[in-house]
Design a protein around this motif. Structure first.
Motif, PDB file in Angstrom:
ATOM      1  N   GLU A 217       0.829  -1.209   0.000  1.00  0.00           N
ATOM      2  CA  GLU A 217       0.000   0.000   0.000  1.00  0.00           C
ATOM      3  C   GLU A 217       0.864   1.261   0.000  1.00  0.00           C
ATOM      4  O   GLU A 217       0.578   2.233  -0.719  1.00  0.00           O
ATOM      5  N   ILE A 218       1.935   1.268   0.790  1.00  0.00           N
ATOM      6  CA  ILE A 218       2.833   2.427   0.823  1.00  0.00           C
ATOM      7  C   ILE A 218       3.494   2.627  -0.547  1.00  0.00           C
ATOM      8  O   ILE A 218       3.570   3.745  -1.070  1.00  0.00           O
ATOM      9  N   LYS A 219       3.974   1.535  -1.124  1.00  0.00           N
ATOM     10  CA  LYS A 219       4.635   1.615  -2.438  1.00  0.00           C
ATOM     11  C   LYS A 219       3.676   2.114  -3.513  1.00  0.00           C
ATOM     12  O   LYS A 219       4.021   2.977  -4.324  1.00  0.00           O
ATOM     13  N   LYS A 220       2.442   1.602  -3.485  1.00  0.00           N
ATOM     14  CA  LYS A 220       1.446   1.959  -4.494  1.00  0.00           C
ATOM     15  C   LYS A 220       1.006   3.413  -4.348  1.00  0.00           C
ATOM     16  O   LYS A 220       0.836   4.128  -5.348  1.00  0.00           O
ATOM     17  N   THR A 221       0.825   3.864  -3.114  1.00  0.00           N
ATOM     18  CA  THR A 221       0.273   5.200  -2.867  1.00  0.00           C
ATOM     19  C   THR A 221       1.326   6.293  -2.889  1.00  0.00           C
ATOM     20  O   THR A 221       1.090   7.387  -3.419  1.00  0.00           O
ATOM     21  N   PHE A 222       2.519   6.015  -2.304  1.00  0.00           N
ATOM     22  CA  PHE A 222       3.509   7.073  -2.121  1.00  0.00           C
ATOM     23  C   PHE A 222       4.820   6.852  -2.890  1.00  0.00           C
ATOM     24  O   PHE A 222       5.648   7.759  -2.950  1.00  0.00           O
ATOM     25  N   GLY A 223       5.011   5.664  -3.416  1.00  0.00           N
ATOM     26  CA  GLY A 223       6.195   5.421  -4.220  1.00  0.00           C
ATOM     27  C   GLY A 223       7.270   4.611  -3.508  1.00  0.00           C
ATOM     28  O   GLY A 223       7.276   4.467  -2.291  1.00  0.00           O
ATOM     29  N   GLU A 224       8.193   4.087  -4.313  1.00  0.00           N
ATOM     30  CA  GLU A 224       9.235   3.199  -3.795  1.00  0.00           C
ATOM     31  C   GLU A 224      10.180   3.916  -2.836  1.00  0.00           C
ATOM     32  O   GLU A 224      10.651   3.340  -1.866  1.00  0.00           O
ATOM     33  N   ASN A 225      10.455   5.196  -3.090  1.00  0.00           N
ATOM     34  CA  ASN A 225      11.400   5.917  -2.241  1.00  0.00           C
ATOM     35  C   ASN A 225      10.875   6.058  -0.807  1.00  0.00           C
ATOM     36  O   ASN A 225      11.625   5.877   0.162  1.00  0.00           O
ATOM     37  N   VAL A 226       9.593   6.361  -0.668  1.00  0.00           N
ATOM     38  CA  VAL A 226       8.994   6.466   0.674  1.00  0.00           C
ATOM     39  C   VAL A 226       9.080   5.121   1.376  1.00  0.00           C
ATOM     40  O   VAL A 226       9.421   5.041   2.565  1.00  0.00           O
ATOM     41  N   LEU A 227       8.772   4.051   0.655  1.00  0.00           N
ATOM     42  CA  LEU A 227       8.851   2.719   1.255  1.00  0.00           C
ATOM     43  C   LEU A 227      10.270   2.419   1.727  1.00  0.00           C
ATOM     44  O   LEU A 227      10.465   1.885   2.837  1.00  0.00           O
ATOM     45  N   GLU A 228      11.284   2.775   0.929  1.00  0.00           N
ATOM     46  CA  GLU A 228      12.677   2.514   1.319  1.00  0.00           C
ATOM     47  C   GLU A 228      13.062   3.292   2.581  1.00  0.00           C
ATOM     48  O   GLU A 228      13.783   2.776   3.442  1.00  0.00           O
ATOM     49  N   ILE A 229      12.567   4.516   2.702  1.00  0.00           N
ATOM     50  CA  ILE A 229      12.869   5.305   3.898  1.00  0.00           C
ATOM     51  C   ILE A 229      12.231   4.666   5.129  1.00  0.00           C
ATOM     52  O   ILE A 229      12.868   4.546   6.190  1.00  0.00           O
TER      53      ILE A 229
ATOM     54  N   ARG B  37      21.596  -4.822  15.798  1.00  0.00           N
ATOM     55  CA  ARG B  37      21.417  -4.854  14.350  1.00  0.00           C
ATOM     56  C   ARG B  37      20.934  -3.500  13.837  1.00  0.00           C
ATOM     57  O   ARG B  37      21.363  -3.030  12.773  1.00  0.00           O
ATOM     58  N   TYR B  38      20.041  -2.862  14.599  1.00  0.00           N
ATOM     59  CA  TYR B  38      19.518  -1.563  14.174  1.00  0.00           C
ATOM     60  C   TYR B  38      20.625  -0.513  14.191  1.00  0.00           C
ATOM     61  O   TYR B  38      20.749   0.312  13.275  1.00  0.00           O
ATOM     62  N   LEU B  39      21.460  -0.563  15.227  1.00  0.00           N
ATOM     63  CA  LEU B  39      22.574   0.384  15.314  1.00  0.00           C
ATOM     64  C   LEU B  39      23.541   0.189  14.141  1.00  0.00           C
ATOM     65  O   LEU B  39      24.024   1.164  13.554  1.00  0.00           O
ATOM     66  N   GLU B  40      23.814  -1.057  13.814  1.00  0.00           N
ATOM     67  CA  GLU B  40      24.707  -1.351  12.687  1.00  0.00           C
ATOM     68  C   GLU B  40      24.099  -0.826  11.384  1.00  0.00           C
ATOM     69  O   GLU B  40      24.802  -0.280  10.523  1.00  0.00           O
ATOM     70  N   HIS B  41      22.780  -0.980  11.265  1.00  0.00           N
ATOM     71  CA  HIS B  41      22.099  -0.491  10.061  1.00  0.00           C
ATOM     72  C   HIS B  41      22.192   1.038   9.956  1.00  0.00           C
ATOM     73  O   HIS B  41      22.374   1.589   8.862  1.00  0.00           O
ATOM     74  N   LEU B  42      22.067   1.741  11.087  1.00  0.00           N
ATOM     75  CA  LEU B  42      22.117   3.198  11.069  1.00  0.00           C
ATOM     76  C   LEU B  42      23.444   3.726  10.518  1.00  0.00           C
ATOM     77  O   LEU B  42      23.498   4.818   9.956  1.00  0.00           O
ATOM     78  N   ARG B  43      24.511   2.958  10.691  1.00  0.00           N
ATOM     79  CA  ARG B  43      25.822   3.419  10.232  1.00  0.00           C
ATOM     80  C   ARG B  43      25.893   3.538   8.703  1.00  0.00           C
ATOM     81  O   ARG B  43      26.758   4.230   8.166  1.00  0.00           O
ATOM     82  N   THR B  44      24.995   2.845   8.009  1.00  0.00           N
ATOM     83  CA  THR B  44      25.020   2.881   6.541  1.00  0.00           C
ATOM     84  C   THR B  44      23.693   3.353   5.945  1.00  0.00           C
ATOM     85  O   THR B  44      23.546   3.374   4.728  1.00  0.00           O
ATOM     86  N   ALA B  45      22.733   3.698   6.788  1.00  0.00           N
ATOM     87  CA  ALA B  45      21.412   4.101   6.303  1.00  0.00           C
ATOM     88  C   ALA B  45      21.481   5.409   5.530  1.00  0.00           C
ATOM     89  O   ALA B  45      22.405   6.214   5.690  1.00  0.00           O
ATOM     90  N   SER B  46      20.480   5.638   4.673  1.00  0.00           N
ATOM     91  CA  SER B  46      20.408   6.876   3.905  1.00  0.00           C
ATOM     92  C   SER B  46      20.161   8.064   4.833  1.00  0.00           C
ATOM     93  O   SER B  46      19.652   7.910   5.951  1.00  0.00           O
ATOM     94  N   LYS B  47      20.510   9.260   4.364  1.00  0.00           N
ATOM     95  CA  LYS B  47      20.280  10.450   5.179  1.00  0.00           C
ATOM     96  C   LYS B  47      18.797  10.635   5.447  1.00  0.00           C
ATOM     97  O   LYS B  47      18.402  11.092   6.532  1.00  0.00           O
ATOM     98  N   GLN B  48      17.952  10.277   4.495  1.00  0.00           N
ATOM     99  CA  GLN B  48      16.502  10.410   4.691  1.00  0.00           C
ATOM    100  C   GLN B  48      16.037   9.555   5.869  1.00  0.00           C
ATOM    101  O   GLN B  48      15.277  10.015   6.732  1.00  0.00           O
ATOM    102  N   SER B  49      16.502   8.313   5.922  1.00  0.00           N
ATOM    103  CA  SER B  49      16.135   7.437   7.043  1.00  0.00           C
ATOM    104  C   SER B  49      16.723   7.947   8.348  1.00  0.00           C
ATOM    105  O   SER B  49      16.090   7.851   9.408  1.00  0.00           O
ATOM    106  N   LEU B  50      17.932   8.496   8.291  1.00  0.00           N
ATOM    107  CA  LEU B  50      18.552   9.033   9.506  1.00  0.00           C
ATOM    108  C   LEU B  50      17.738  10.197  10.072  1.00  0.00           C
ATOM    109  O   LEU B  50      17.572  10.321  11.289  1.00  0.00           O
ATOM    110  N   LEU B  51      17.235  11.060   9.194  1.00  0.00           N
ATOM    111  CA  LEU B  51      16.428  12.190   9.655  1.00  0.00           C
ATOM    112  C   LEU B  51      15.155  11.703  10.351  1.00  0.00           C
ATOM    113  O   LEU B  51      14.770  12.215  11.402  1.00  0.00           O
TER     114      LEU B  51
END
Length: 541
Positions: A55-67, A86-100
């Protein structure tokens, strides 16, 4: 739905996250993801998670879903520490959008935790999956990564909240004893209304000699409009019970306990002294009765009642329109007013949303926040509220059809959400065995926190087991002098929420929150909202 960690409407959390992102001039996709950041993580199961992703992908697009995926814990079945590492490790490489989004989410969550810690002390930590030290390790670790990758300008609010939590943790929390905790004889008698309050079961406590007990009818002193009850040991007056007027007695028979709409409309009649319907009888103005009915409708989450009660709590000229001193009936309390109007706004009431917008934009009641004000302004417009709030809007008026339909639809939705089928291995076919399941009030919509207490042969046995869980929390938490609201709010934030399945009658089932409200009143010796009647106490000789 409420955020059970701090009792606030759940909608407020994503709105605060969105406001921070707008304030940081984040891109549109990031702002949308901020509103949706908990949707996938809080889904009930993998099937629902997959549907939300689609639903998120269909309504708002793939980029929103990735964030959103970038701030979602993917496997909640893992141990707490493993998930967080695991979440902390992910934050070290996450996109700036997800970090915000992660930063805004962490700022509001930590600020809410700080407020709860100030209020409830160490028992706050009991409601987490991990202990205090683990929680502090995690939030500081998140802060460090966010600061390294985003910069200190984004994390300064988070730094301040963490610093204050650590300060409280060292025992430096200021404490000022109230008259009640000091045992002062100046503590006033409890005041009950004969119809609206459960004075018969109120647990009284004398703060002079320490006596505890309940009102005994035969020992009351009866007068024309009230009767009072004094401590049997030291004769300090402990309770005053006011008799209903004729209008109150007649009107109360028209308002069933669960009908918030009717209670609100009756409240309007008593505010203005207008002709009632359908029998066209006249109702005399009675502000005390009007406020009592307004409070009961607000307790049942009727947004228009919450809004007008909030207005009465904040606007000191509210009573001048009716020719009374409103503070005799409703204390001036800006914090209570803000809570009520926020709840009304989250219930979809446009005028409440507009008032929040104006408060945020002008710095009334809350700190000035033009971003949040603009957001509430847009939400109000979406609900058809375009004009600013005028003085006349603050006075109670009969509910319109839209208010009523929205409220009843929301109530029906909540009933459907809470009517859950058995999930434990002991659940049997309907009508044979009753199973008690227990949710955690601190983790909204998190089915992984639910556990099965056991199976019982009768509904009475199952409800008794539920009541025991609620009683254990309330009795272990209660301190002399604690107010009903504090004890009850503590339970709804940090206690456990047991319920019985199957529910043979969805319109009449055990509610742990309703039971906790009743027991909080009994334990603290203050009134809530029962309105059963018994015979009038005997007149003393």
């Amino acid at each position: 739905m409420s955020r059970k960690g701090d009792g606030q409407p759940y909608l407020l959390h994503p709105i605060h996250v969105l406001a921070l992102l707008i304030d940081w001039h984040a891109e549109e996709d990031t702002c949308i993801a901020g509103l949706l950041h908990d949707v996938i993580e809080d889904a009930d199961d993998d099937t629902q998670r997959a549907a939300y992703r689609e639903e998120i992908k269909k309504t708002f697009g793939e980029n929103v879903l990735e964030i959103v995926e970038g701030v979602t814990e993917q496997d909640k079945s893992l141990p707490w520490r493993t998930r967080k590492e695991r979440y902390l490790e992910h934050l070290r490489t996450a996109s700036k959008q997800s970090l915000l989004v992660s930063c805004a989410d962490r700022i509001h969550n930590t600020s809410s935790l700080l407020l709860a810690y100030r209020k409830d002390g160490e028992r706050v930590w009991k409601r987490f999956n991990a202990g205090k030290e683990e929680q502090l390790w995690y939030v500081k670790s998140v802060r460090q990564i966010l600061e390294e990758r985003l910069g200190a300008s984004y994390t300064k609010e988070l730094d301040a909240a963490i610093g204050e939590i650590e300060c409280l943790n060292t025992g430096k929390k200021p404490h000022r004893k109230s008259a009640v905790s000091e045992g002062s004889p100046r503590v006033p008698a409890a005041h009950f209304h004969y119809l609206f309050d459960d004075w018969r079961n109120a647990a009284l406590r004398c703060f002079v000699c320490g006596w505890t007990g309940k009102i005994k009818h035969e020992d009351t002193e009866v007068y024309d409009s009230l009767f009072d009850y004094s401590c049997p040991k030291c004769d300090k007056m402990l309770a005053i019970v006011s008799y209903p007027t004729q209008e109150e007695d007649e009107a109360w028979g028209k308002a069933t306990p669960g009908d918030a709409v009717m209670q609100f409309d009756l409240s309007v009649q008593f505010f203005f002294g207008i002709e009632s319907t359908p029998d066209h009888t006249k109702v005399k103005r009675n502000i005390n009765t009007a406020i009592g009915l307004l409070m009961r409708a607000a307790e049942q989450e009727f947004p228009r009642a919450q809004f007008h009660l909030g207005a009465a709590s904040y606007w000191q000229d509210f009573g001048s329109f009716f020719g009374v001193d409103i503070e005799k009936y409703v204390p001036h309390d800006s914090a209570a007013a803000l809570d009520l109007i926020e709840r009304a706004a989250c219930g979809g009431l446009g005028i409440a949303q507009m008032m929040l917008a104006e408060w945020c934009e002008n710095g009334n009641v809350v700190e000035m926040n033009e971003t949040l004000g603009a957001l509430w302004h847009e939400i109000a417009n979406m609900n058809g509220q375009y004009s600013p709030v005028k003085n006349g809007d603050l006075y109670p008026s009969p509910a319109n059809l839209g208010d009523i339909e929205r409220y009843r639809a929301l109530r029906a939705s909540r009933l459907k959400h809470t009517t859950r089928e058995p999930t434990g291995s002991q659940a049997k076919s309907r009508g044979v065995t009753y199973t008690v399941l227990v949710d955690d009030n601190f983790h909204p919509r998190d089915s992984s926190e639910r556990y099965e207490l056991g199976a019982y042969a009768t509904l009475e046995e199952a409800e008794s087991a539920c009541k025991k869980i609620v009683d254990e929390y309330l009795l272990s938490t209660y301190k002399p002098g604690m107010a009903v609201a504090d004890l009850y709010t503590g339970y709804t934030s940090f206690g456990e929420d047991p319920f019985v399945v199957p529910r043979d009658n969805p319109d009449k089932f055990f509610s742990a929150w309703n039971y906790a409200k009743q027991r909080s009143q009994e334990i603290c010796g203050e009134s809530l909202s029962k309105h059963d009647r018994e015979g009038t106490p005997k007149t003393s000789s």
